[in-house]
Motif scaffolding. Structure first.
Motif, mmCIF file in Angstrom:
data_model
loop_
_atom_site.group_PDB
_atom_site.id
_atom_site.type_symbol
_atom_site.label_atom_id
_atom_site.label_comp_id
_atom_site.label_asym_id
_atom_site.label_seq_id
_atom_site.Cartn_x
_atom_site.Cartn_y
_atom_site.Cartn_z
ATOM 1 N N THR A 160 10.063 24.639 -6.691
ATOM 2 C CA THR A 160 9.490 25.859 -6.115
ATOM 3 C C THR A 160 7.996 26.034 -6.395
ATOM 4 O O THR A 160 7.332 26.783 -5.679
ATOM 5 C CB THR A 160 10.219 27.120 -6.651
ATOM 6 N N PHE A 218 16.836 27.871 -1.434
ATOM 7 C CA PHE A 218 15.733 28.638 -0.862
ATOM 8 C C PHE A 218 15.261 28.005 0.434
ATOM 9 O O PHE A 218 15.472 26.824 0.710
ATOM 10 C CB PHE A 218 14.568 28.767 -1.854
ATOM 11 N N SER A 265 11.873 27.458 2.715
ATOM 12 C CA SER A 265 10.421 27.509 2.640
ATOM 13 C C SER A 265 9.812 26.946 3.912
ATOM 14 O O SER A 265 10.487 26.296 4.707
ATOM 15 C CB SER A 265 9.899 26.790 1.405
ATOM 16 N N ARG A 266 8.526 27.211 4.040
ATOM 17 C CA ARG A 266 7.837 26.931 5.277
ATOM 18 C C ARG A 266 7.487 25.457 5.393
ATOM 19 O O ARG A 266 7.042 24.838 4.449
ATOM 20 C CB ARG A 266 6.539 27.724 5.265
ATOM 21 N N ARG A 290 5.169 26.710 -3.721
ATOM 22 C CA ARG A 290 5.742 26.961 -2.403
ATOM 23 C C ARG A 290 5.953 28.451 -2.187
ATOM 24 O O ARG A 290 6.313 29.169 -3.108
ATOM 25 C CB ARG A 290 7.130 26.329 -2.284
ATOM 26 N N GLU A 291 5.839 28.859 -0.958
ATOM 27 C CA GLU A 291 6.201 30.233 -0.617
ATOM 28 C C GLU A 291 7.681 30.232 -0.234
ATOM 29 O O GLU A 291 8.094 29.479 0.642
ATOM 30 C CB GLU A 291 5.359 30.699 0.580
ATOM 31 N N LEU A 292 8.471 31.057 -0.918
ATOM 32 C CA LEU A 292 9.893 31.085 -0.600
ATOM 33 C C LEU A 292 10.162 32.242 0.355
ATOM 34 O O LEU A 292 9.894 33.389 0.040
ATOM 35 C CB LEU A 292 10.735 31.263 -1.867
ATOM 36 N N LEU A 293 10.670 31.925 1.524
ATOM 37 C CA LEU A 293 10.934 32.986 2.499
ATOM 38 C C LEU A 293 12.249 33.684 2.207
ATOM 39 O O LEU A 293 12.458 34.820 2.607
ATOM 40 C CB LEU A 293 10.979 32.403 3.909
ATOM 41 N N GLU A 310 15.544 33.399 -0.920
ATOM 42 C CA GLU A 310 16.146 32.621 -2.002
ATOM 43 C C GLU A 310 17.454 33.231 -2.442
ATOM 44 O O GLU A 310 17.677 34.435 -2.281
ATOM 45 C CB GLU A 310 15.174 32.454 -3.170
ATOM 46 N N LEU A 321 11.250 25.143 9.312
ATOM 47 C CA LEU A 321 11.450 25.464 7.906
ATOM 48 C C LEU A 321 12.312 24.401 7.240
ATOM 49 O O LEU A 321 12.905 23.551 7.910
ATOM 50 C CB LEU A 321 12.138 26.828 7.784
#
Ligand code: ASP
Ligand code: MG
Length: 433
Positions: free
Chosen positions: A405, A422, A424-425, A408-411, A413, A388
């Motif tokens: 952002t 944040f 992210s992957r 993007r996928e925010l896991l 934040e 990550l």
């Protein structure tokens, strides 16, 4: 004390001494910018020498053949020294004693590599990897016709190998006792990154620690300023290798700089700022490629809102803990989790809790993560993701958040008044244990 206001400390990192041409440029900077008063020059290992020495040490310690990388390292230094000597046309540094210092150090390094034992990996690492700075300073001092100072008897640390902790009173006494009279005779060149224990063993101060060395000398000698010469135009709002359209901060406070270093910006070693701030010594970051350019001044200042700073940390791991009986995450649970993280030396970069789960983002280490899972698996259900990235935007605004952002996928934040972060992957491997 009159000298007090006249000493300047210059720090040159690996890139600024990577070959003969770079060292010629260094000499030019010193003669063009040198203060009327005294000058102390702190130098790191040449180019990627510290990485090369780490590799040589690893091979030697594990009983493997290291002849080739050692020969490469030796020739690299000899060639640079020879090229500089030839160019000086017999003017400086041609005396045999100085020329042989490099050979003596190279011989000592070879000899020490044959004496390694299986025990004490970290202690022996310091004895070997420290040669990068010893060799580099020997060459630079010779090229400048400057005094070569061994900093190890002066910068006193404890036995925390590879991350020596400073004994400030002893260091201050030693430096004040020794260095001012050397400075009277001209510029002094000394090693970054190194220290020594009371019993005379060499220690290192942590990778990239030469900035810290410059601050230690500046603090002890009440320097007028420190200048770090880099391959970038000053302190920028993002790493130009990663982000387009970076901007330079002409002036920035100690506080802001410490925070950026803390969040992972690789601008300046994080320990550098405090000793300077205590004595209000300004720190200039300037480009050795364009030495007349303005650069950045770090010091006591108030500034209007700064341009948002973007900081990326890669190789992150997000670990979530749920209590097995679905009870709330309590202070007692947190105490157990924090205790285990501290024991396995995993440092928390970001954390967040909800009713039944608690999440931390740490630097990834398979070895430390395994140890953590062993300790906590019985008590918690643990999920983790690796590969990550942790992004920090300091002094964010809506546009800067959108810039990082979008798409993007925010896991995870988190937003405070001045900082947006944040996770992210970067990869797609999720595990459930
Ligand atoms: N040469 C050391 C390193 O590469 C110290 C430094 O560069 O500041 O980590
Ligand atoms: Mg270096």
């Amino acid at each position: 004390m009159q000298e007090k206001h006249r000493l300047q400390v210059y720090k040159f990192g690996g890139a600024s001494v990577r070959d003969a041409e770079a060292i010629r440029n260094l000499a030019h900077i010193v003669s063009a910018n040198a203060p009327q008063g005294h000058l102390l020059i702190v130098v790191s290992a040449m180019g990627k020498t510290t990485n090369a020495l780490e590799e040589i040490f690893h091979l030697a310690h594990s009983g493997q053949d290291y002849d080739t990388p050692l020969a490469v390292l030796r020739e690299y230094h000899q060639n640079v020294a020879t090229e500089l000597r030839q160019e000086s046309g017999g003017q400086i540094g041609t005396d045999d004693a100085e020329a042989s210092q490099l050979e003596t150090l190279l011989t000592q390094l070879s000899a020490q590599l044959t004496t390694l034992t299986p025990a004490d990996y970290d202690r022996q690492y310091d004895q070997i990897v420290s040669y990068g700075e010893l060799l580099a300073t020997s060459i630079v001092a010779q090229a400048l016709g400057a005094h070569w100072l061994d900093c190890r008897p002066l910068i006193r640390t404890d036995h925390t190998w590879r991350e020596g902790r400073l004994d400030w009173p002893t260091t201050e006494y030693n430096i004040r006792d020794e260095v001012p009279r050397l400075l009277l005779t001209g510029p002094v060149v000394t090693q970054g990154f190194l220290g020594g224990t009371a019993s005379g063993a060499t220690t290192t101060l942590g990778r990239e620690g030469s900035d810290y060395t410059a601050a230690i000398f500046a603090y002890c000698l009440h320097a007028e300023s420190v200048t770090i010469w880099k391959d970038v135009a000053g302190l920028l709002n993002a790493d130009p290798k990663i982000f387009a359209d970076t901007v330079r901060y002409p002036e920035i406070s100690y506080q802001e700089t410490i925070e950026m270093a803390y969040y992972g910006a690789s601008v300046i070693h994080p320990k550098t700022i405090k000793p300077l701030a205590v004595q209000h010594i300004p720190l200039y970051v300037k480009s050795f490629v364009d030495p007349m350019a303005e650069g950045t001044r770090i010091g006591d200042c108030r500034h209007a809102a700064l341009a948002p700073a973007f900081i990326r940390k890669t190789n992150q791991c997000l670990i979530s803990f749920e209590s097995k009986d679905l009870t709330f995450i309590s202070e007692e649970n947190l105490e157990v989790i924090f205790g285990a993280l501290a024991q396995v030396r995993l440092k928390i970069n970001l954390m967040q809790n909800s009713a039944i789960s608690f999440s931390v983002c740490t630097d990834f280490s398979a070895y430390r993560l395994d140890k953590l899972l062993d300790r906590l698996r019985d008590q918690f259900t643990i999920h983790y993701n690796t590969e990550l990235e942790l992004y920090t935007i300091k002094n964010y605004d809506p546009a800067s958040i959108q810039r990082l952002t979008t798409g993007r996928e925010l896991l995870l934040e988190q937003r405070t008044r001045l900082t947006f972060q944040f996770v992210s992957r970067g990869g797609l491997n999720e595990f459930i244990k």
